[in-house]
Design a protein around this motif. Structure first.
Motif, mmCIF file in Angstrom:
data_model
loop_
_atom_site.group_PDB
_atom_site.id
_atom_site.type_symbol
_atom_site.label_atom_id
_atom_site.label_comp_id
_atom_site.label_asym_id
_atom_site.label_seq_id
_atom_site.Cartn_x
_atom_site.Cartn_y
_atom_site.Cartn_z
ATOM 1 N N ILE A 17 0.856 -1.192 0.000
ATOM 2 C CA ILE A 17 0.000 0.000 0.000
ATOM 3 C C ILE A 17 0.883 1.230 0.000
ATOM 4 C CG2 ILE A 17 -1.755 1.325 1.228
ATOM 5 C CD1 ILE A 17 -2.981 -1.173 2.256
ATOM 6 N N TYR A 22 2.802 8.130 4.739
ATOM 7 C CA TYR A 22 4.240 7.844 4.830
ATOM 8 C C TYR A 22 5.046 8.437 3.673
ATOM 9 C CZ TYR A 22 3.118 4.356 8.399
ATOM 10 O OH TYR A 22 2.687 3.728 9.538
ATOM 11 N N ARG A 46 -3.551 4.788 -1.075
ATOM 12 C CA ARG A 46 -4.360 5.122 0.105
ATOM 13 C C ARG A 46 -3.971 6.524 0.570
ATOM 14 N NH1 ARG A 46 -3.973 4.035 6.095
ATOM 15 N NH2 ARG A 46 -6.004 3.272 6.782
ATOM 16 N N PRO A 137 -6.254 -5.892 11.669
ATOM 17 C CA PRO A 137 -4.800 -5.952 11.789
ATOM 18 C C PRO A 137 -4.357 -7.094 12.716
ATOM 19 C CG PRO A 137 -5.674 -4.115 13.081
ATOM 20 C CD PRO A 137 -6.818 -4.703 12.322
ATOM 21 N N THR A 141 -0.945 -1.243 14.901
ATOM 22 C CA THR A 141 -0.135 -0.524 13.915
ATOM 23 C C THR A 141 -0.497 0.954 13.854
ATOM 24 O OG1 THR A 141 0.347 -0.301 11.544
ATOM 25 C CG2 THR A 141 -1.731 -1.381 12.097
ATOM 26 N N LYS A 144 -2.990 2.233 11.136
ATOM 27 C CA LYS A 144 -4.444 2.192 11.367
ATOM 28 C C LYS A 144 -4.639 2.138 12.884
ATOM 29 C CE LYS A 144 -8.602 0.291 9.487
ATOM 30 N NZ LYS A 144 -9.217 0.099 8.188
ATOM 31 N N ILE A 169 -2.871 -8.588 7.159
ATOM 32 C CA ILE A 169 -2.415 -7.192 7.208
ATOM 33 C C ILE A 169 -2.269 -6.735 8.652
ATOM 34 C CG2 ILE A 169 -4.844 -6.368 7.033
ATOM 35 C CD1 ILE A 169 -3.762 -3.944 5.436
ATOM 36 N N GLY A 171 0.877 -4.548 10.911
ATOM 37 C CA GLY A 171 2.089 -4.771 11.704
ATOM 38 C C GLY A 171 3.009 -5.816 11.106
HETATM 39 N N1 TZP Z 1 -5.963 -2.114 7.582
HETATM 40 C C1 TZP Z 1 -5.754 -2.936 8.620
HETATM 41 S S1 TZP Z 1 -4.215 -2.738 9.275
HETATM 42 C C2 TZP Z 1 -3.827 -1.553 8.142
HETATM 43 C C3 TZP Z 1 -4.899 -1.321 7.303
HETATM 44 C C4 TZP Z 1 -4.929 -0.355 6.200
HETATM 45 C C5 TZP Z 1 -2.518 -0.861 8.082
HETATM 46 C C6 TZP Z 1 -1.355 -1.779 7.974
HETATM 47 O O1 TZP Z 1 -0.191 -1.018 7.929
HETATM 48 P P1 TZP Z 1 1.219 -1.521 8.434
HETATM 49 O O2 TZP Z 1 2.072 -0.287 8.391
HETATM 50 O O3 TZP Z 1 1.717 -2.555 7.459
HETATM 51 O O4 TZP Z 1 1.054 -2.053 9.819
#
Ligand code: TZP
Ligand code: MG
Length: 223
Positions: A17, A22, A46, A137, A141, A144, A169, A171
């Motif tokens: 993403i 960032y 995003r 997640p 993280t 999000k 997805i 962390g």
């Molecule tokens: N949806 C669930 S966690 C997340 C999103 C968009 C972000 C994940 O980002 P990272 O930096 O890889 O932890």
């Protein structure tokens, strides 16, 4: 109702993403090139603090370079952008429009993915007609911050229950990717773990190699 080149989508393992939290807006095309160079299978744009007009303009620019490289581009949040710019996918969250309503806006072949944060939501997203899901997640993280982590304990179960490409997805970093794969993940999304690395292309390639290696072991275990 599935998007273009379904088979090529099924092969995608590393979903990057390009999060404008960032990356500076003007640097986004150069970063997308690094992700492509490192072998990202799929790239999402995003931007939580940009206008739809800014994002549409950037999506158009990014799509020129991703499509030349054969890498699908997904836009987050905005079906209107997926209608107007020939991106390959649209990603929706639990609080966004329903998939059917988004398809009514997009009105062309386009993958639609959905974020899910539990087994129930994953099953519901499949029933709703998602082409793929994000599952997490896994870990807390900053990308999000308001979303409770769900851990890795249900990765195996979600793969048993949901017959869609599932991208774990949240962390995920190069250092914990082996554990996440050992917990049953086959596909992952990585955001800060790639964008904050010293060399984005190298980090992307390293993650991709781990995913490919995992896929090879899966195949040889099935024989
Ligand atoms: N949806 C669930 S966690 C997340 C999103 C968009 C972000 C994940 O980002 P990272 O930096 O890889 O932890
Ligand atoms: Mg959203």
């Amino acid at each position: 109702m599935i998007g273009p080149e379904v088979d090529s989508f099924a092969r995608c393992r590393l979903y990057a993403i390009l999060d404008l939290g960032y990356v500076e807006f003007l640097d986004a095309p150069a970063v997308a090139e690094e992700l492509v160079r490192g072998g990202a299978d799929l790239i999402q744009l995003r931007g939580k603090n940009q206008t739809i007009t800014e994002l549409a303009r950037l999506a158009e620019k990014l799509h020129c370079l991703t499509s030349a490289a054969g890498v699908p581009l997904v836009i987050n949040d905005y079906p209107e952008i997926a209608r107007d710019v020939p991106v390959e996918g649209l990603h929706l969250g639990q609080d966004d429009l329903a998939i059917a309503a988004a398809r009514e806006i997009v009105r062309r072949d386009c993958w639609i993915g959905k974020s899910t944060h539990s087994l129930d939501q994953a099953i519901a997203a499949a029933a709703e007609g998602a082409d793929y899901i994000g599952f997490g997640p896994l870990f807390a993280t900053p990308t999000k911050p308001d979303c409770q982590p769900i851990g890795t304990g249900e990765i195996g179960r979600v793969h048993e229950l949901v017959q869609l490409p599932i991208f774990c997805i949240g962390g995920i970093k190069l250092h914990n990717l082996p554990d996440i794969l050992a917990a049953g993940a086959k596909r992952v999304v990585i955001v800060s773990g790639l964008l904050q690395s010293a060399d984005i292309a190298v980090a992307t390639r390293t993650a991709k190699q781990q995913l490919e290696q995992n896929q090879k072991s899966e195949i040889s275990n099935q024989k």
